[in-house]
Enzyme design. Structure first.
Site, PDB file in Angstrom:
ATOM      1  CG  HIS A 266      48.213  46.453  44.312  1.00  0.00           C
ATOM      2  ND1 HIS A 266      49.262  45.649  43.944  1.00  0.00           N
ATOM      3  CD2 HIS A 266      47.272  46.298  43.350  1.00  0.00           C
ATOM      4  CE1 HIS A 266      48.955  45.032  42.808  1.00  0.00           C
ATOM      5  NE2 HIS A 266      47.753  45.424  42.429  1.00  0.00           N
ATOM      6  CB  CYS A 267      49.078  51.493  41.482  1.00  0.00           C
ATOM      7  SG  CYS A 267      48.359  52.526  40.192  1.00  0.00           S
ATOM      8  N   PRO A 268      46.080  49.668  40.984  1.00  0.00           N
ATOM      9  CG  PRO A 268      43.803  50.155  41.140  1.00  0.00           C
ATOM     10  CD  PRO A 268      45.114  50.376  41.829  1.00  0.00           C
TER      11      PRO A 268
ATOM     12  N   GLY B  56      49.078  48.075  37.833  1.00  0.00           N
ATOM     13  CA  GLY B  56      49.102  46.628  37.985  1.00  0.00           C
ATOM     14  C   GLY B  56      50.224  46.124  38.866  1.00  0.00           C
TER      15      GLY B  56
END
Length: 83
Positions: free
Chosen positions: A40-42, A45
């Site tokens: 999951h890439c912050p 998003g």
């Protein structure tokens, strides 16, 4: 993900029956099952998986190019002020 049948996997959270062997993982941040999930890439998003890996790589290449350009411009401006 719990094993319901030998060939299928059932996600209790999504209530979805997935085929075994498709490398599907449930993301707790997004709340969805993602095929080929990497992480999951912050910054983006969203999850990086099979369907958007090329866009994630393009995103990384673009910010690296921007960063290099920024550093080079800063060096050039500093050298011009010194001269």
């Amino acid at each position: 993900l719990q094993h319901r049948q030998q060939e299928d996997i059932y996600c209790e959270i999504c209530s979805v029956l997935q085929e075994r062997g498709r490398k599907i993982h449930h993301c707790t941040d997004c709340g969805y099952c993602i095929e080929g999930m990497d992480h999951h890439c912050p910054w983006m998003g969203q999850c990086v998986g099979k369907k958007n890996m090329k866009w994630f790589l393009l995103f990384n290449v673009s910010w690296i190019i921007y960063f290099i350009e920024f550093i080079l411009c800063a060096i050039i401006l500093k050298n011009n002020k010194s001269s």
